[in-house]
Design a protein around this motif. Structure first.
Motif, PDB file in Angstrom:
ATOM      1  N   LYS A  53       0.826  -1.215   0.000  1.00 56.94           N
ATOM      2  CA  LYS A  53       0.000   0.000   0.000  1.00 56.94           C
ATOM      3  C   LYS A  53       0.860   1.265   0.000  1.00 56.94           C
ATOM      4  N   MET A  54       1.987   1.232   0.716  1.00 54.96           N
ATOM      5  CA  MET A  54       2.901   2.376   0.694  1.00 54.96           C
ATOM      6  C   MET A  54       3.423   2.601  -0.724  1.00 54.96           C
ATOM      7  N   TYR A  55       3.792   1.519  -1.398  1.00 57.61           N
ATOM      8  CA  TYR A  55       4.291   1.582  -2.780  1.00 57.61           C
ATOM      9  C   TYR A  55       3.241   2.227  -3.689  1.00 57.61           C
ATOM     10  N   LEU A  56       1.997   1.774  -3.565  1.00 52.55           N
ATOM     11  CA  LEU A  56       0.918   2.304  -4.399  1.00 52.55           C
ATOM     12  C   LEU A  56       0.625   3.770  -4.112  1.00 52.55           C
ATOM     13  N   ASN A  57       0.865   4.204  -2.869  1.00 53.60           N
ATOM     14  CA  ASN A  57       0.626   5.598  -2.478  1.00 53.60           C
ATOM     15  C   ASN A  57       1.820   6.505  -2.733  1.00 53.60           C
ATOM     16  N   GLY A  58       2.902   5.957  -3.305  1.00 50.65           N
ATOM     17  CA  GLY A  58       4.079   6.760  -3.588  1.00 50.65           C
ATOM     18  C   GLY A  58       4.904   7.088  -2.353  1.00 50.65           C
ATOM     19  N   GLU A  59       4.731   6.284  -1.293  1.00 57.69           N
ATOM     20  CA  GLU A  59       5.468   6.503  -0.056  1.00 57.69           C
ATOM     21  C   GLU A  59       6.785   5.725  -0.074  1.00 57.69           C
ATOM     22  N   PHE A  60       7.653   6.047   0.869  1.00 59.56           N
ATOM     23  CA  PHE A  60       8.961   5.394   0.989  1.00 59.56           C
ATOM     24  C   PHE A  60       9.231   5.025   2.432  1.00 59.56           C
ATOM     25  N   ARG A  61      10.213   4.140   2.626  1.00 56.34           N
ATOM     26  CA  ARG A  61      10.712   3.773   3.950  1.00 56.34           C
ATOM     27  C   ARG A  61      12.178   4.162   4.027  1.00 56.34           C
ATOM     28  N   LYS A  62      12.610   4.541   5.225  1.00 55.61           N
ATOM     29  CA  LYS A  62      14.016   4.885   5.425  1.00 55.61           C
ATOM     30  C   LYS A  62      14.868   3.642   5.219  1.00 55.61           C
ATOM     31  N   MET A  63      15.951   3.790   4.483  1.00 57.22           N
ATOM     32  CA  MET A  63      16.906   2.694   4.311  1.00 57.22           C
ATOM     33  C   MET A  63      17.844   2.689   5.508  1.00 57.22           C
ATOM     34  N   MET A  64      17.924   1.563   6.189  1.00 53.32           N
ATOM     35  CA  MET A  64      18.844   1.455   7.323  1.00 53.32           C
ATOM     36  C   MET A  64      20.209   1.086   6.779  1.00 53.32           C
ATOM     37  N   MET A  65      21.186   1.953   7.035  1.00 53.82           N
ATOM     38  CA  MET A  65      22.491   1.808   6.410  1.00 53.82           C
ATOM     39  C   MET A  65      23.633   1.537   7.381  1.00 53.82           C
ATOM     40  N   ASN A  66      23.351   1.493   8.688  1.00 60.03           N
ATOM     41  CA  ASN A  66      24.444   1.184   9.607  1.00 60.03           C
ATOM     42  C   ASN A  66      24.012   0.107  10.594  1.00 60.03           C
ATOM     43  N   LYS A  67      24.975  -0.662  11.056  1.00 57.82           N
ATOM     44  CA  LYS A  67      24.725  -1.837  11.899  1.00 57.82           C
ATOM     45  C   LYS A  67      23.993  -1.470  13.192  1.00 57.82           C
ATOM     46  N   GLU A  68      24.383  -0.391  13.845  1.00 58.32           N
ATOM     47  CA  GLU A  68      23.762   0.006  15.106  1.00 58.32           C
ATOM     48  C   GLU A  68      22.270   0.294  14.929  1.00 58.32           C
ATOM     49  N   GLU A  69      21.925   0.987  13.856  1.00 63.72           N
ATOM     50  CA  GLU A  69      20.518   1.306  13.595  1.00 63.72           C
ATOM     51  C   GLU A  69      19.722   0.037  13.313  1.00 63.72           C
ATOM     52  N   ILE A  70      20.295  -0.861  12.560  1.00 60.68           N
ATOM     53  CA  ILE A  70      19.612  -2.119  12.233  1.00 60.68           C
ATOM     54  C   ILE A  70      19.364  -2.927  13.502  1.00 60.68           C
ATOM     55  N   ILE A  71      20.378  -3.066  14.347  1.00 62.47           N
ATOM     56  CA  ILE A  71      20.231  -3.830  15.593  1.00 62.47           C
ATOM     57  C   ILE A  71      19.206  -3.173  16.513  1.00 62.47           C
ATOM     58  N   ALA A  72      19.222  -1.859  16.604  1.00 66.09           N
ATOM     59  CA  ALA A  72      18.317  -1.134  17.497  1.00 66.09           C
ATOM     60  C   ALA A  72      16.856  -1.226  17.076  1.00 66.09           C
ATOM     61  N   THR A  73      16.586  -1.407  15.796  1.00 64.65           N
ATOM     62  CA  THR A  73      15.202  -1.401  15.315  1.00 64.65           C
ATOM     63  C   THR A  73      14.693  -2.761  14.882  1.00 64.65           C
ATOM     64  N   LYS A  74      15.489  -3.812  15.016  1.00 64.28           N
ATOM     65  CA  LYS A  74      15.043  -5.118  14.534  1.00 64.28           C
ATOM     66  C   LYS A  74      13.832  -5.589  15.319  1.00 64.28           C
ATOM     67  N   LYS A  75      12.877  -6.141  14.608  1.00 64.50           N
ATOM     68  CA  LYS A  75      11.666  -6.647  15.217  1.00 64.50           C
ATOM     69  C   LYS A  75      11.629  -8.169  15.179  1.00 64.50           C
ATOM     70  N   SER A  76      12.369  -8.738  14.270  1.00 65.61           N
ATOM     71  CA  SER A  76      12.427 -10.187  14.182  1.00 65.61           C
ATOM     72  C   SER A  76      13.790 -10.580  13.632  1.00 65.61           C
ATOM     73  N   LEU A  77      14.170 -11.792  13.905  1.00 60.32           N
ATOM     74  CA  LEU A  77      15.475 -12.271  13.483  1.00 60.32           C
ATOM     75  C   LEU A  77      15.327 -13.697  12.984  1.00 60.32           C
ATOM     76  N   LEU A  78      15.811 -13.960  11.802  1.00 65.52           N
ATOM     77  CA  LEU A  78      15.806 -15.292  11.222  1.00 65.52           C
ATOM     78  C   LEU A  78      17.231 -15.817  11.258  1.00 65.52           C
ATOM     79  N   VAL A  79      17.431 -16.954  11.913  1.00 65.65           N
ATOM     80  CA  VAL A  79      18.758 -17.531  12.069  1.00 65.65           C
ATOM     81  C   VAL A  79      18.781 -18.904  11.416  1.00 65.65           C
ATOM     82  N   PHE A  80      19.763 -19.132  10.555  1.00 64.84           N
ATOM     83  CA  PHE A  80      19.973 -20.432   9.940  1.00 64.84           C
ATOM     84  C   PHE A  80      21.132 -21.116  10.649  1.00 64.84           C
ATOM     85  N   LYS A  81      20.884 -22.338  11.148  1.00 60.20           N
ATOM     86  CA  LYS A  81      21.933 -23.092  11.830  1.00 60.20           C
ATOM     87  C   LYS A  81      22.147 -24.401  11.092  1.00 60.20           C
ATOM     88  N   PRO A  82      23.375 -24.688  10.705  1.00 63.76           N
ATOM     89  CA  PRO A  82      23.639 -25.951   9.999  1.00 63.76           C
ATOM     90  C   PRO A  82      23.520 -27.127  10.972  1.00 63.76           C
TER      91      PRO A  82
END
Length: 118
Positions: free
Chosen positions: A84-113
Motif C-alpha cells: 500500500k505504501m508503494y501504491l501511495n508513492g510513499e517510501f521507507r528509510k533505508m537502514m544503512m548502519n549496523k547500530e541502527e539495524i540492531i536497534a530497530t530489529k523486530k524479528s530475526l531469522l537464524v539459519f543453523k547448519p
C-alpha cells in the motif's frame, strides 16, 4: 502482483498480492506495462520492481520501497507489508548502519547448519 505459484487457484490468496487500483501509465515515472482493452480496465502486467532515492551527500538519509514486501515467504508479516505504501508513492528509510539495524530489529531469522550424518 501475481506470484507464479498464485496461478493455482487454491494458493492465490497466499501468494498473490492485490489486486489494487494504481495510477501510472506508459512513458512516465510510474511506468506501468499493460495492454489496452475495450472495457477501459487495464490490467498491469509489469511495473517498477523497486524505488530508491539515494542521498549521496548523506547516505543515511536515503529511502526506498518495494512493490510487495521484503520477505519471500507468504506467511511472513513482511511478505506484503510495503504494497500500500508503494501504491501511495510513499517510501521507507533505508537502514544503512549496523547500530541502527540492531536497534530497530523486530524479528530475526537464524539459519543453523545441522551436523552431517553419514
Amino acid at each position: 502482483m501475481k506470484h507464479p505459484i498464485g496461478k493455482v487457484k487454491a494458493l492465490r490468496k497466499y501468494f498473490n498480492v492485490g489486486p489494487f487500483p494504481v495510477n501510472g501509465t506508459k512513458e512516465v515515472i510510474n511506468n506501468m506495462g499493460f495492454t489496452y482493452s475495450e472495457d477501459s480496465i487495464y490490467k498491469v502486467a509489469s511495473g517498477p520492481s523497486t524505488r530508491r532515492v539515494i542521498d549521496f551527500s548523506d547516505i543515511e538519509n536515503s529511502v526506498s520501497i518495494l512493490p510487495t514486501g521484503q520477505s519471500g515467504s507468504p506467511f511472513s508479516s513482511h511478505y506484503n507489508d510495503q504494497a500500500k505504501m508503494y501504491l501511495n508513492g510513499e517510501f521507507r528509510k533505508m537502514m544503512m548502519n549496523k547500530e541502527e539495524i540492531i536497534a530497530t530489529k523486530k524479528s530475526l531469522l537464524v539459519f543453523k547448519p545441522h551436523a552431517r550424518v553419514e
